[in-house]
Design an enzyme around this catalytic site. Structure first.
Site, short mmCIF file in Angstrom:
data_model
loop_
_atom_site.label_atom_id
_atom_site.label_comp_id
_atom_site.label_asym_id
_atom_site.label_seq_id
_atom_site.Cartn_x
_atom_site.Cartn_y
_atom_site.Cartn_z
N GLY A 225 34.61 9.40 73.67
CA GLY A 225 34.83 10.30 72.53
C GLY A 225 35.54 9.69 71.35
N GLU A 266 35.76 5.50 78.61
CA GLU A 266 34.30 5.26 78.61
C GLU A 266 33.68 5.60 77.25
OE1 GLU A 266 33.25 7.73 82.03
OE2 GLU A 266 33.23 9.51 80.75
N PRO A 267 34.02 4.84 76.21
CA PRO A 267 33.46 5.12 74.88
C PRO A 267 32.03 4.61 74.73
CG PRO A 267 34.85 3.18 74.80
CD PRO A 267 34.91 3.67 76.21
N ARG A 269 29.97 5.68 71.31
CA ARG A 269 29.79 5.65 69.86
C ARG A 269 30.63 4.58 69.17
NH1 ARG A 269 28.60 10.16 67.05
NH2 ARG A 269 29.20 11.36 68.89
N ARG A 305 20.62 13.28 64.72
CA ARG A 305 21.99 13.77 64.49
C ARG A 305 22.12 14.68 63.26
NH1 ARG A 305 25.97 11.14 63.57
NH2 ARG A 305 27.39 12.28 64.92
N TYR A 309 23.29 18.20 64.55
CA TYR A 309 24.75 18.40 64.41
C TYR A 309 25.19 18.53 62.96
CZ TYR A 309 24.61 15.96 68.99
OH TYR A 309 24.35 15.54 70.27
N CYS A 337 6.98 17.67 60.34
CA CYS A 337 6.52 18.92 59.74
C CYS A 337 7.46 20.07 60.12
CB CYS A 337 5.09 19.18 60.20
SG CYS A 337 4.37 20.57 59.33
N GLU A 338 8.67 20.00 59.59
CA GLU A 338 9.66 21.07 59.75
C GLU A 338 10.58 20.99 58.55
OE1 GLU A 338 11.54 22.33 63.16
OE2 GLU A 338 10.02 21.56 64.55
N TYR A 366 23.53 7.15 69.51
CA TYR A 366 22.80 8.43 69.53
C TYR A 366 21.71 8.46 68.45
CZ TYR A 366 26.87 9.30 72.35
OH TYR A 366 27.85 9.19 73.31
#
Ligand SMILES: Cc1ncc(COP(=O)(O)O)c(C=O)c1O
Length: 422
Positions: A225, A266-267, A269, A305, A309, A337-338, A366
């Site tokens: 994290g 346990e990173p 990112r 992402r 998010y 197409c969104e 990610y």
């Protein structure tokens, strides 16, 4: 160069890669990954602290190998990730498998290969203890402390699906004891992209206190994290200060501990995020009245992402923009197409033209691991800039034809005739 966020690498190098490999392409920097691993490892000198890399952040086998070479073990969250690490030669004792609604088959697969299972429910713990009496495992608790850059990645809150309730830990101990299973580890992970270091310190406190009731405890895993700055001017997480505060507490704990205990983080990112860039090419520029859009050859199928998010990634125009009109403000759109397929909103860039190459920064975590083939699109290529400065393909791009042919093969329709033709 627009956007006062340093590119991790010379823009001309990125341009050369975009031209040679085409786009969309993820580019990773080996030297930066190694450097970040080393700086983590130097944070707790002379303390029993070890580091696991959270494979979910970026599971390219070349990236995994690099990080293994820096002395990291692995945090895995699926049996497939376990297998990936095993097949890359990782010692099973260096693989920590944090299960999440694991099936029996996954449990047997991992346990029979000697991987440490980190179990997050009483039901699964009972099933494990019954199947593997006299062995060892770890338990994941729900610390009721929440954090994370977005509600969707806040994993430690009271209503979270993850982990064993704190008040049920004594029951977990009873279940294990009944089958002679030793609970060797306790773990929590409060969220990805932690905003307040105090929350991580509070989680550490909860884990240390909970571990006292576990007579066989050998390690405590505080999860991942650690955040990275994504926006210009955003301050980085003060790792040294955090490590100082945590060290004081951990040393006190060790001084009073009955048995030797080691600690894990346990990173994911923090190690790979800033070391990756997504290269894309602008192919359409249009004025829609109130907003101007840059249309690109990638989208949320390749970098989810922003859509998932509302995450911010800096975008830099790499192409030679000198002599163009003054800077303009654009929405940077994908080719999916969104209408939600936006990579970035209201970004001020040099006047951008079709054919320009753009770099989406901090995309090493990610990014590719969350990529899909939505709209039946091909996945991006991946290129590694090695420590020696070479450019190495670490995942090749499939052409549109190969993408569709593979799909037809996998669905058993490769030899199908058009409808109505028998
Ligand atoms: C159990 C677990 N550990 C570690 C991580 C890595 O988190 P991060 O990449 O934010 O360090 C995650 C990601 O959310 C996770 O679910």
């Amino acid at each position: 160069m627009q956007a006062n966020h340093p590119l991790p690498v010379d823009p001309d190098r990125l341009l050369a890669i975009a031209e040679k490999w085409g786009t969309p392409t993820y580019v990773y920097l080996e030297a930066m990954i190694r450097e970040r691993c080393r700086s983590l490892k130097s944070l707790f000198p002379e303390m029993p602290v070890s580091w696991l890399y959270a494979v979910k952040a970026n599971d390219n086998p070349h990236v995994i190998r690099i990080i293994a070479g820096e002395g990291f073990g692995f945090d895995t969250v699926s049996y497939e990730e376990v297998l990936l690490c095993l097949k890359l030669g990782t010692d099973p004792r260096n693989i920590f498998y944090t299960e999440n609604n694991m099936t029996d088959a996954e449990m047997h697969g991992a346990a029979s290969q000697g991987v440490i299972l980190n179990i997050g429910s009483l039901g699964r713990l009972a099933a494990f203890c019954k199947a593997y009496p006299g062995t060892e495992c770890s338990i994941r608790i729900k610390p009721d402390i929440s954090d994370g850059h977005h509600a969707k990645v806040d994993t430690g809150n009271q209503d979270s699906k993850f982990g064993i309730r704190l008040d049920l830990v004594p029951e977990a101990v009873n279940i294990a004891r009944k089958h002679g299973v030793r609970i060797r580890g306790i773990h929590a992970h409060i969220g990805s992209g932690i905003q307040e270091p105090e929350n991580l310190l509070a989680e550490i406190e909860v884990l240390l206190k909970s571990s006292v009731n576990l007579q066989d405890i050998a390690f405590i895993n505080f999860g991942g994290g650690i955040p990275i700055p994504y926006r210009p001017g955003e301050s980085p997480f003060d790792l040294e200060r955090f490590a100082d505060l945590a060290s004081d507490r951990l040393k006190k704990f060790l001084a009073g501990a009955k048995n030797p205990v080691s600690f894990f983080f346990e990173p994911g990112r923090w190690i790979v995020g800033p070391a990756g860039v997504l290269l894309t090419q602008a192919n359409t520029v249009k004025d829609q009245g109130r907003k101007s859009f840059i249309g690109t050859d990638t989208g949320f199928n390749h970098l989810l992402r922003p859509a998932l998010y509302d995450a911010y990634h800096m975008v830099v125009n790499l192409s030679g923009t000198t002599g163009r009109e003054e800077d303009k403000t654009y929405h940077i759109a994908g080719n999916i197409c969104e209408s939600g397929d936006m990579l970035a909103l209201d970004r001020t860039l040099p006047e951008t033209r079709p054919g320009d190459y753009l770099a989406v920064l901090d995309a090493g975590a990610y990014g590719m691991t969350m990529a899909s083939q939505y709209n039946r699109r091909a996945l991006p290529a991946e290129v590694l800039i090695t420590t020696e400065g070479y450019h190495k393909t670490i995942r090749s791009r499939k052409s549109p034809e190969e993408t569709v042919d593979d799909f037809l093969r996998e669905t058993g329709m490769a030899a199908a005739q058009p409808d109505g033709v028998s």
